[in-house]
Design a protein around this motif. Structure first.
Motif, PDB file in Angstrom:
ATOM      1  N   LEU A 108       5.400 -18.434 -19.006  1.00  0.00           N
ATOM      2  CA  LEU A 108       6.481 -17.628 -18.442  1.00  0.00           C
ATOM      3  C   LEU A 108       7.800 -18.354 -18.646  1.00  0.00           C
ATOM      4  CD1 LEU A 108       4.433 -17.040 -15.235  1.00  0.00           C
ATOM      5  CD2 LEU A 108       5.071 -15.216 -16.829  1.00  0.00           C
ATOM      6  N   PRO A 109       8.688 -17.794 -19.471  1.00  0.00           N
ATOM      7  CA  PRO A 109       9.994 -18.431 -19.650  1.00  0.00           C
ATOM      8  C   PRO A 109      10.785 -18.440 -18.344  1.00  0.00           C
ATOM      9  CG  PRO A 109       9.624 -16.739 -21.326  1.00  0.00           C
ATOM     10  CD  PRO A 109       8.538 -16.589 -20.301  1.00  0.00           C
ATOM     11  N   ALA A 110      11.662 -19.404 -18.206  1.00  0.00           N
ATOM     12  CA  ALA A 110      12.542 -19.465 -17.044  1.00  0.00           C
ATOM     13  C   ALA A 110      13.249 -18.123 -16.887  1.00  0.00           C
ATOM     14  CB  ALA A 110      13.562 -20.584 -17.216  1.00  0.00           C
ATOM     15  N   GLY A 111      13.268 -17.612 -15.659  1.00  0.00           N
ATOM     16  CA  GLY A 111      13.961 -16.373 -15.358  1.00  0.00           C
ATOM     17  C   GLY A 111      13.093 -15.131 -15.331  1.00  0.00           C
ATOM     18  N   VAL A 112      11.878 -15.191 -15.867  1.00  0.00           N
ATOM     19  CA  VAL A 112      11.011 -14.013 -15.898  1.00  0.00           C
ATOM     20  C   VAL A 112      10.272 -13.898 -14.559  1.00  0.00           C
ATOM     21  CG1 VAL A 112       8.992 -12.929 -16.963  1.00  0.00           C
ATOM     22  CG2 VAL A 112      10.741 -13.982 -18.400  1.00  0.00           C
ATOM     23  N   ALA A 113      10.471 -12.771 -13.888  1.00  0.00           N
ATOM     24  CA  ALA A 113       9.795 -12.528 -12.616  1.00  0.00           C
ATOM     25  C   ALA A 113       8.306 -12.316 -12.851  1.00  0.00           C
ATOM     26  CB  ALA A 113      10.388 -11.303 -11.932  1.00  0.00           C
ATOM     27  N   HIS A 114       7.511 -12.798 -11.904  1.00  0.00           N
ATOM     28  CA  HIS A 114       6.070 -12.597 -11.957  1.00  0.00           C
ATOM     29  C   HIS A 114       5.520 -12.475 -10.539  1.00  0.00           C
ATOM     30  CE1 HIS A 114       7.126 -16.861 -12.420  1.00  0.00           C
ATOM     31  NE2 HIS A 114       6.011 -17.187 -11.776  1.00  0.00           N
ATOM     32  N   CYS A 115       4.442 -11.721 -10.430  1.00  0.00           N
ATOM     33  CA  CYS A 115       3.830 -11.435  -9.138  1.00  0.00           C
ATOM     34  C   CYS A 115       2.366 -11.109  -9.387  1.00  0.00           C
ATOM     35  CB  CYS A 115       4.534 -10.234  -8.517  1.00  0.00           C
ATOM     36  SG  CYS A 115       3.752  -9.609  -7.021  1.00  0.00           S
ATOM     37  N   CYS A 116       1.499 -11.676  -8.610  1.00  0.00           N
ATOM     38  CA  CYS A 116       0.077 -11.384  -8.728  1.00  0.00           C
ATOM     39  C   CYS A 116      -0.224 -10.113  -7.933  1.00  0.00           C
ATOM     40  CB  CYS A 116      -0.735 -12.565  -8.205  1.00  0.00           C
ATOM     41  SG  CYS A 116      -2.442 -12.487  -8.659  1.00  0.00           S
ATOM     42  N   LEU A 117      -0.573  -9.040  -8.635  1.00  0.00           N
ATOM     43  CA  LEU A 117      -0.860  -7.772  -7.967  1.00  0.00           C
ATOM     44  C   LEU A 117      -2.251  -7.753  -7.347  1.00  0.00           C
ATOM     45  CD1 LEU A 117       0.611  -5.253 -10.563  1.00  0.00           C
ATOM     46  CD2 LEU A 117       1.644  -6.031  -8.414  1.00  0.00           C
ATOM     47  N   GLU A 118      -3.212  -8.263  -8.085  1.00  0.00           N
ATOM     48  CA  GLU A 118      -4.577  -8.347  -7.558  1.00  0.00           C
ATOM     49  C   GLU A 118      -5.325  -9.448  -8.296  1.00  0.00           C
ATOM     50  OE1 GLU A 118      -6.954  -4.963 -10.097  1.00  0.00           O
ATOM     51  OE2 GLU A 118      -5.916  -4.310  -8.274  1.00  0.00           O
ATOM     52  N   SER A 119      -6.329  -9.989  -7.616  1.00  0.00           N
ATOM     53  CA  SER A 119      -7.118 -11.084  -8.172  1.00  0.00           C
ATOM     54  C   SER A 119      -8.554 -10.957  -7.695  1.00  0.00           C
ATOM     55  CB  SER A 119      -6.608 -12.442  -7.683  1.00  0.00           C
ATOM     56  OG  SER A 119      -5.276 -12.640  -8.018  1.00  0.00           O
ATOM     57  N   SER A 120      -9.440 -11.536  -8.476  1.00  0.00           N
ATOM     58  CA  SER A 120     -10.812 -11.639  -8.014  1.00  0.00           C
ATOM     59  C   SER A 120     -10.880 -12.708  -6.925  1.00  0.00           C
ATOM     60  CB  SER A 120     -11.740 -12.017  -9.178  1.00  0.00           C
ATOM     61  OG  SER A 120     -11.383 -13.279  -9.709  1.00  0.00           O
ATOM     62  N   GLU A 121     -11.917 -12.635  -6.120  1.00  0.00           N
ATOM     63  CA  GLU A 121     -12.105 -13.652  -5.096  1.00  0.00           C
ATOM     64  C   GLU A 121     -12.275 -15.008  -5.776  1.00  0.00           C
ATOM     65  OE1 GLU A 121     -15.118 -14.670  -1.433  1.00  0.00           O
ATOM     66  OE2 GLU A 121     -14.805 -12.577  -2.003  1.00  0.00           O
ATOM     67  N   GLY A 122     -11.582 -16.001  -5.307  1.00  0.00           N
ATOM     68  CA  GLY A 122     -11.696 -17.341  -5.873  1.00  0.00           C
ATOM     69  C   GLY A 122     -10.803 -17.600  -7.074  1.00  0.00           C
ATOM     70  N   TYR A 123      -9.940 -16.632  -7.439  1.00  0.00           N
ATOM     71  CA  TYR A 123      -9.031 -16.826  -8.577  1.00  0.00           C
ATOM     72  C   TYR A 123      -8.214 -18.103  -8.388  1.00  0.00           C
ATOM     73  CZ  TYR A 123      -4.769 -16.044 -11.362  1.00  0.00           C
ATOM     74  OH  TYR A 123      -3.699 -16.172 -12.210  1.00  0.00           O
ATOM     75  N   GLU A 124      -8.163 -18.939  -9.442  1.00  0.00           N
ATOM     76  CA  GLU A 124      -7.353 -20.155  -9.402  1.00  0.00           C
ATOM     77  C   GLU A 124      -6.833 -20.486 -10.799  1.00  0.00           C
ATOM     78  OE1 GLU A 124      -8.464 -23.501  -6.655  1.00  0.00           O
ATOM     79  OE2 GLU A 124     -10.433 -22.517  -6.829  1.00  0.00           O
ATOM     80  N   TYR A 125      -5.697 -21.153 -10.809  1.00  0.00           N
ATOM     81  CA  TYR A 125      -5.109 -21.599 -12.071  1.00  0.00           C
ATOM     82  C   TYR A 125      -4.350 -22.900 -11.837  1.00  0.00           C
ATOM     83  CZ  TYR A 125      -0.787 -19.541 -10.205  1.00  0.00           C
ATOM     84  OH  TYR A 125       0.296 -19.235  -9.417  1.00  0.00           O
ATOM     85  N   VAL A 126      -4.161 -23.629 -12.927  1.00  0.00           N
ATOM     86  CA  VAL A 126      -3.319 -24.816 -12.899  1.00  0.00           C
ATOM     87  C   VAL A 126      -1.935 -24.386 -13.383  1.00  0.00           C
ATOM     88  CG1 VAL A 126      -2.954 -27.152 -13.795  1.00  0.00           C
ATOM     89  CG2 VAL A 126      -5.279 -26.336 -13.362  1.00  0.00           C
ATOM     90  N   GLY A 127      -0.900 -24.773 -12.652  1.00  0.00           N
ATOM     91  CA  GLY A 127       0.470 -24.538 -13.079  1.00  0.00           C
ATOM     92  C   GLY A 127       0.989 -25.803 -13.743  1.00  0.00           C
ATOM     93  N   LEU A 128       1.500 -25.660 -14.964  1.00  0.00           N
ATOM     94  CA  LEU A 128       2.030 -26.805 -15.708  1.00  0.00           C
ATOM     95  C   LEU A 128       3.440 -26.484 -16.181  1.00  0.00           C
ATOM     96  CD1 LEU A 128      -1.269 -26.462 -16.835  1.00  0.00           C
ATOM     97  CD2 LEU A 128      -0.683 -28.838 -17.209  1.00  0.00           C
ATOM     98  N   TYR A 129       4.259 -27.541 -16.324  1.00  0.00           N
ATOM     99  CA  TYR A 129       5.679 -27.394 -16.610  1.00  0.00           C
ATOM    100  C   TYR A 129       6.077 -28.394 -17.690  1.00  0.00           C
ATOM    101  CZ  TYR A 129       4.993 -25.027 -12.255  1.00  0.00           C
ATOM    102  OH  TYR A 129       4.497 -24.181 -11.299  1.00  0.00           O
ATOM    103  N   PRO A 130       7.072 -28.048 -18.536  1.00  0.00           N
ATOM    104  CA  PRO A 130       7.482 -28.993 -19.571  1.00  0.00           C
ATOM    105  C   PRO A 130       7.881 -30.341 -18.979  1.00  0.00           C
ATOM    106  CG  PRO A 130       8.479 -26.855 -19.961  1.00  0.00           C
ATOM    107  CD  PRO A 130       7.842 -26.797 -18.595  1.00  0.00           C
ATOM    108  N   GLU A 131       7.417 -31.380 -19.622  1.00  0.00           N
ATOM    109  CA  GLU A 131       7.732 -32.743 -19.186  1.00  0.00           C
ATOM    110  C   GLU A 131       9.248 -32.909 -19.072  1.00  0.00           C
ATOM    111  OE1 GLU A 131       5.243 -36.338 -20.590  1.00  0.00           O
ATOM    112  OE2 GLU A 131       6.945 -36.172 -21.959  1.00  0.00           O
ATOM    113  N   GLY A 132       9.691 -33.526 -18.005  1.00  0.00           N
ATOM    114  CA  GLY A 132      11.118 -33.761 -17.795  1.00  0.00           C
ATOM    115  C   GLY A 132      11.849 -32.629 -17.096  1.00  0.00           C
ATOM    116  N   SER A 133      11.168 -31.503 -16.867  1.00  0.00           N
ATOM    117  CA  SER A 133      11.795 -30.381 -16.160  1.00  0.00           C
ATOM    118  C   SER A 133      12.031 -30.756 -14.704  1.00  0.00           C
ATOM    119  CB  SER A 133      10.880 -29.151 -16.176  1.00  0.00           C
ATOM    120  OG  SER A 133      10.692 -28.662 -17.463  1.00  0.00           O
ATOM    121  N   PRO A 134      13.063 -30.173 -14.109  1.00  0.00           N
ATOM    122  CA  PRO A 134      13.211 -30.369 -12.668  1.00  0.00           C
ATOM    123  C   PRO A 134      12.088 -29.632 -11.946  1.00  0.00           C
ATOM    124  CG  PRO A 134      14.846 -28.812 -13.484  1.00  0.00           C
ATOM    125  CD  PRO A 134      14.115 -29.352 -14.686  1.00  0.00           C
TER     126      PRO A 134
END
Length: 187
Positions: A108-134
């Protein structure tokens, strides 16, 4: 992992801002089935050498939001979800819906809105960001016009990363986002 040549990501363009969301000239990228038997540890082992750093492990997050100071990668390791991209709760625009499942990644580029509308039970993800980002900021797509203009400027100033999170330096993100950035400058 599949080769970058045979695994071109899906692209979604959300270039039009709304009254409350900057969106981006850079396309959202979805990499399908690129994480075999993913766990948080295996995801970090595969992605962090490409200079994208773990910010946390997250679950279903139903709030419309965007980050104006960094790009974000979701690397799904459990379950599936349906995300709404490109609009906030006060916007009339419809946005784009994207389905994600275990083994998929979305950038997701900076500035793009996102929202989880629905998920399966137990849904999980790792969030990662470019090195050096605030550290990411959470903007909940409800700001007034002046604050939104500031967030637009912030998001536009976030640089294209030097490395694709999934495929490294030679991966498609750098080429695709650099081309999109060049088109914006030339127009």
């Amino acid at each position: 992992m599949p080769s970058a040549v045979t695994s071109v990501p899906e692209t979604y363009f959300l270039t039009k801002p709304t009254a409350h969301v900057p969106n981006s000239r850079l396309p959202v990228l979805v990499y399908r089935d690129v994480l075999p038997s993913p766990t948080p540890e295996s995801i970090c082992a595969a992605i962090e050498p490409n200079h994208w750093i773990k910010g946390g492990v997250f679950k279903h997050y139903p709030a419309h939001h965007f980050h104006s100071v960094t790009h974000e990668l979701y690397a799904v390791f459990k379950g599936h979800s349906r995300l709404l991209l490109g609009r906030g709760p006060l916007d009339a625009d419809s946005g784009i819906e994207v389905e994600l499942k275990t083994g998929d990644c979305i950038v997701l580029p900076a500035g793009v809105a996102h929202c989880c509308l629905e998920s399966s039970e137990g849904y999980e993800y790792v969030g990662l960001y470019p090195e050096g980002s605030p550290h990411w900021d959470n903007n909940f797509c409800k700001a007034d016009e002046d604050e939104t203009k500031l967030k637009v400027a912030n998001a536009k100033a976030v640089p294209v990363p030097d490395s694709d999170p999934v495929f490294g330096a030679g991966g498609p993100l750098v080429e695709m986002w650099t081309a999109a950035e060049r088109e914006r400058v030339e127009s």
